[in-house]
Scaffold this motif. Structure first.
Motif, mmCIF file in Angstrom:
data_model
loop_
_atom_site.group_PDB
_atom_site.id
_atom_site.type_symbol
_atom_site.label_atom_id
_atom_site.label_comp_id
_atom_site.label_asym_id
_atom_site.label_seq_id
_atom_site.Cartn_x
_atom_site.Cartn_y
_atom_site.Cartn_z
ATOM 1 N N PRO A 50 0.834 -1.202 0.000
ATOM 2 C CA PRO A 50 0.000 0.000 0.000
ATOM 3 C C PRO A 50 0.867 1.249 0.000
ATOM 4 N N PRO A 51 0.311 2.395 -0.381
ATOM 5 C CA PRO A 51 1.067 3.640 -0.305
ATOM 6 C C PRO A 51 1.309 4.029 1.151
ATOM 7 N N PRO A 52 2.200 4.989 1.417
ATOM 8 C CA PRO A 52 2.392 5.454 2.802
ATOM 9 C C PRO A 52 1.061 5.880 3.419
ATOM 10 N N GLN A 53 0.907 5.578 4.700
ATOM 11 C CA GLN A 53 -0.367 5.812 5.377
ATOM 12 C C GLN A 53 -0.268 6.911 6.420
ATOM 13 N N LEU A 54 -1.295 7.758 6.445
ATOM 14 C CA LEU A 54 -1.431 8.700 7.552
ATOM 15 C C LEU A 54 -1.854 7.938 8.810
ATOM 16 N N PRO A 55 -1.444 8.405 9.978
ATOM 17 C CA PRO A 55 -1.813 7.700 11.205
ATOM 18 C C PRO A 55 -3.328 7.706 11.432
ATOM 19 N N TRP A 56 -3.786 6.651 12.074
ATOM 20 C CA TRP A 56 -5.132 6.608 12.639
ATOM 21 C C TRP A 56 -5.024 6.931 14.122
ATOM 22 N N PHE A 57 -6.115 7.494 14.646
ATOM 23 C CA PHE A 57 -6.181 7.826 16.069
ATOM 24 C C PHE A 57 -6.947 6.719 16.787
ATOM 25 N N LEU A 58 -6.259 6.010 17.681
ATOM 26 C CA LEU A 58 -6.849 4.897 18.415
ATOM 27 C C LEU A 58 -7.554 5.397 19.665
ATOM 28 N N GLU A 59 -8.811 5.031 19.814
ATOM 29 C CA GLU A 59 -9.574 5.395 21.008
ATOM 30 C C GLU A 59 -9.175 4.514 22.178
ATOM 31 N N GLY A 72 -13.879 -6.357 22.728
ATOM 32 C CA GLY A 72 -13.431 -7.119 21.581
ATOM 33 C C GLY A 72 -13.243 -6.314 20.323
ATOM 34 N N ASN A 73 -13.509 -5.018 20.375
ATOM 35 C CA ASN A 73 -13.338 -4.156 19.203
ATOM 36 C C ASN A 73 -12.430 -2.978 19.536
ATOM 37 N N LEU A 74 -11.598 -2.600 18.577
ATOM 38 C CA LEU A 74 -10.827 -1.361 18.667
ATOM 39 C C LEU A 74 -11.420 -0.372 17.671
ATOM 40 N N ARG A 75 -11.487 0.894 18.097
ATOM 41 C CA ARG A 75 -12.033 1.926 17.207
ATOM 42 C C ARG A 75 -10.937 2.925 16.852
ATOM 43 N N PHE A 76 -10.868 3.271 15.562
ATOM 44 C CA PHE A 76 -9.865 4.189 15.041
ATOM 45 C C PHE A 76 -10.560 5.295 14.251
ATOM 46 N N TYR A 77 -9.970 6.482 14.325
ATOM 47 C CA TYR A 77 -10.460 7.610 13.533
ATOM 48 C C TYR A 77 -9.418 7.950 12.475
ATOM 49 N N SER A 78 -9.855 8.004 11.204
ATOM 50 C CA SER A 78 -8.953 8.292 10.096
ATOM 51 C C SER A 78 -8.948 9.783 9.791
ATOM 52 N N LEU A 79 -7.753 10.394 9.862
ATOM 53 C CA LEU A 79 -7.637 11.811 9.520
ATOM 54 C C LEU A 79 -7.972 12.067 8.052
ATOM 55 N N PHE A 80 -7.598 11.146 7.187
ATOM 56 C CA PHE A 80 -7.771 11.356 5.749
ATOM 57 C C PHE A 80 -9.240 11.299 5.341
ATOM 58 N N SER A 81 -9.933 10.247 5.773
ATOM 59 C CA SER A 81 -11.311 10.057 5.330
ATOM 60 C C SER A 81 -12.348 10.614 6.296
ATOM 61 N N GLY A 82 -11.962 10.864 7.548
ATOM 62 C CA GLY A 82 -12.923 11.296 8.555
ATOM 63 C C GLY A 82 -13.826 10.169 9.026
ATOM 64 N N CYS A 348 -13.032 15.205 15.982
ATOM 65 C CA CYS A 348 -12.772 13.811 16.328
ATOM 66 C C CYS A 348 -13.807 13.354 17.354
ATOM 67 N N PRO A 349 -14.433 12.185 17.151
ATOM 68 C CA PRO A 349 -15.493 11.741 18.067
ATOM 69 C C PRO A 349 -14.995 11.163 19.376
ATOM 70 N N PHE A 350 -13.691 10.952 19.523
ATOM 71 C CA PHE A 350 -13.163 10.308 20.720
ATOM 72 C C PHE A 350 -12.725 11.378 21.717
ATOM 73 N N VAL A 351 -13.450 11.501 22.825
ATOM 74 C CA VAL A 351 -13.182 12.582 23.775
ATOM 75 C C VAL A 351 -12.479 12.094 25.038
ATOM 76 N N LYS A 352 -12.221 10.790 25.145
ATOM 77 C CA LYS A 352 -11.550 10.260 26.335
ATOM 78 C C LYS A 352 -10.063 10.058 26.119
ATOM 79 N N GLY A 353 -9.588 10.425 24.947
ATOM 80 C CA GLY A 353 -8.152 10.322 24.695
ATOM 81 C C GLY A 353 -7.826 9.164 23.784
ATOM 82 N N GLY A 354 -6.562 9.044 23.461
ATOM 83 C CA GLY A 354 -6.127 7.977 22.572
ATOM 84 C C GLY A 354 -4.671 8.126 22.199
#
Length: 362
Positions: A50-59, A72-82, A348-354
Motif C-alpha cells: 500500500p502507499p504510505p499511510q497517515l496515522p489513525w487515532f486509536l480510542e 473485543g473491538n478497537l475503534r480508530f479515527y482516520s484523519l484522511f477520510s474522517g 474527532c469523536p473520541f473525547v476520552k483520549g487515545g
C-alpha cells in the motif's frame, strides 16, 4: 445475421497490467480502501504494497490507556477520510495500551507483567521476553521491528519506584539491555541511530543526556534551552523529545485546560556540532519544514508531508486536555499551525483520549 443485436462485453478488469494496478493502488491513501481494492480478485491481490499511510487515532477508554473492560473491538479515527474504523481485536483484552508504537500497539499485561506488540489490522502479536520493569512505556518502536531487527526501546520504573530504567530489546539477540537512570521516570526521551536522548525533566537541572546504547555511557549532557515568555495564558505544559527529519527536537506544549484552543508550542533543535562555544545546545526554530508531528499525551513521531497528497508540512497534530462546563476532563484532538502559531480543534469523536498508530498490513 441481419437484424441481430450485438451484446457489449464487459471488460475483464482482472487483466489490467501490473504497472497500472500499482499506479491505482498508490492513489488509495486510506488503507481501508486498499484492502477493498485487493479483495476484487486474485490479480489485484498481487499488489502487496500500500502507499504510505497517515496515522489513525486509536480510542482508549476509561480516561486513560486501559483496555481492561474491552469488548473485543478497537475503534480508530482516520484523519484522511474522517471515518471511524472498528476492528475486532480480542488479543488486546485486559491490557494497558502503551503507545504510540508506529504500526504496532504496545501492550502491557499487569497480571503477567508481559509486554507485547500487536498489529490490530493483521492480528499479528509478538510477545517480548519478560522484563522486570513497572508500567513500561515505548520510547521508540520502528516499523516491523522484529523483521527489521531494530531495537524496541522502553522506559519504566523499578519495583521500588526509586529508579528509572531505559531498556532496549534486541530482536536478533533476543535479549534486553537495561540502562539505569537516576530519575523516577524517563518519558521525555527518544532513540535515533544507536543513541538515546533522555530529558531529565523531573530533576532540577532539566538537562538532556545523550547515551550511546552500545557502551551505555553518557556522551553529551545538554543544558535546557532558555525559558521563553509564554504566548498564551498557559497553566500547564507537556515536553516531548522526538526524531524528526534527521533532527532531534524538543517540543514543549503550553496550554490552558480551561480554554479550548488556547495553547502554544516552543520548538528547539538539538545542535551537537557547533553549539555555543563548541558545546552542544538547543537552538530555537520556527519551522519544521515538510515534517508533520503526531503527538499523544506522552510521546510522538514525525512523518513527511511529501508522502501524502493534500497535507502540508509544518503542522502538529496533538491531544489537548480540556475541562468543559461540567469540569469533566476531555481530550481534544487539535492541529497546530507552526507558521501562524495557531491551534484549532478537529472534529474527532473520541473525547476520552487515545494514541496514534500507522495502519499497516505487515
Amino acid at each position: 445475421m441481419a437484424g441481430s443485436l450485438s451484446v457489449a462485453r464487459s471488460p475483464d478488469w482482472s487483466m489490467l497490467p501490473p504497472e497500472l494496478l500499482q499506479t491505482i493502488a498508490r492513489k488509495l491513501p486510506d488503507i481501508s480502501d486498499f484492502v477493498k481494492f485487493r479483495a476484487v480478485c486474485t490479480t489485484w491481490r498481487s499488489v502487496s504494497d500500500p502507499p504510505p499511510q497517515l496515522p489513525w487515532f486509536l480510542e482508549v477508554k476509561g480516561g486513560g490507556y486501559l483496555l481492561e473492560n474491552f469488548t473485543g473491538n478497537l475503534r480508530f479515527y482516520s484523519l484522511f477520510s474522517g471515518k471511524i474504523h472498528t476492528i475486532p481485536s480480542p488479543k488486546s483484552s485486559g491490557n494497558w495500551v502503551r503507545g504510540p508504537a508506529h504500526d504496532y500497539i504496545a501492550l502491557y499485561n499487569a497480571k503477567s507483567c508481559r509486554i507485547s506488540l500487536l498489529n490490530p489490522l493483521t492480528g499479528r502479536k509478538v510477545v517480548i521476553p519478560f522484563l522486570d520493569i513497572d508500567m513500561p512505556h515505548p520510547v521508540w518502536v520502528g516499523p516491523d521491528p522484529i523483521k527489521s531487527g531494530e531495537p524496541v526501546v522502553l522506559s519504566g520504573k523499578s519495583a521500588d519506584f526509586e529508579t528509572g530504567f531505559l531498556a532496549l530489546y534486541q530482536p536478533v539477540q533476543r535479549e534486553w539491555v537495561v540502562i539505569e537512570e537516576p530519575c523516577l521516570c524517563s518519558l521525555g526521551c527518544c532513540y535515533f541511530n544507536g543513541m538515546l536522548y533522555v530529558n531529565e525533566e523531573v530533576t532540577e537541572t532539566g538537562d538532556t543526556k545523550v547515551i550511546d546504547t552500545v557502551t551505555q555511557k553518557v556522551v553529551h549532557v545538554v543544558p535546557p534551552p532558555p525559558e521563553d515568555d509564554y504566548e498564551c495564558d498557559a497553566i500547564m505544559s507537556v515536553m516531548y523529545l522526538l526524531h524528526s527529519g534527521g533532527d532531534i527536537l524538543q517540543v514543549v506544549l503550553h496550554y490552558n485546560d480551561l480554554l479550548e484552543a488556547d495553547c502554544h508550542f516552543h520548538i528547539h533543535r538539538l545542535d551537537l556540532q557547533s553549539g555555543n562555544g563548541g558545546k552542544p545546545c538547543w537552538v530555537k526554530i520556527s519551522s519544521i519544514g515538510d515534517q508533520i508531528l503526531f503527538l499523544d499525551r506522552d510521546n510522538g513521531f514525525s512523518l513527511s508531508c511529501r508522502d501524502f497528497s493534500g497535507f502540508r508540512g509544518n503542522f502538529i497534530y496533538f491531544i489537548k486536555r480540556h475541562r468543559d462546563v461540567d469540569v469533566r476532563s476531555l481530550s481534544l484532538l487539535c492541529r497546530y499551525d507552526i507558521e501562524e502559531a495557531r491551534a484549532e480543534p478537529l472534529n474527532c469523536p473520541f473525547v476520552k483520549g487515545g494514541t496514534w498508530i500507522v495502519p499497516s498490513l505487515r
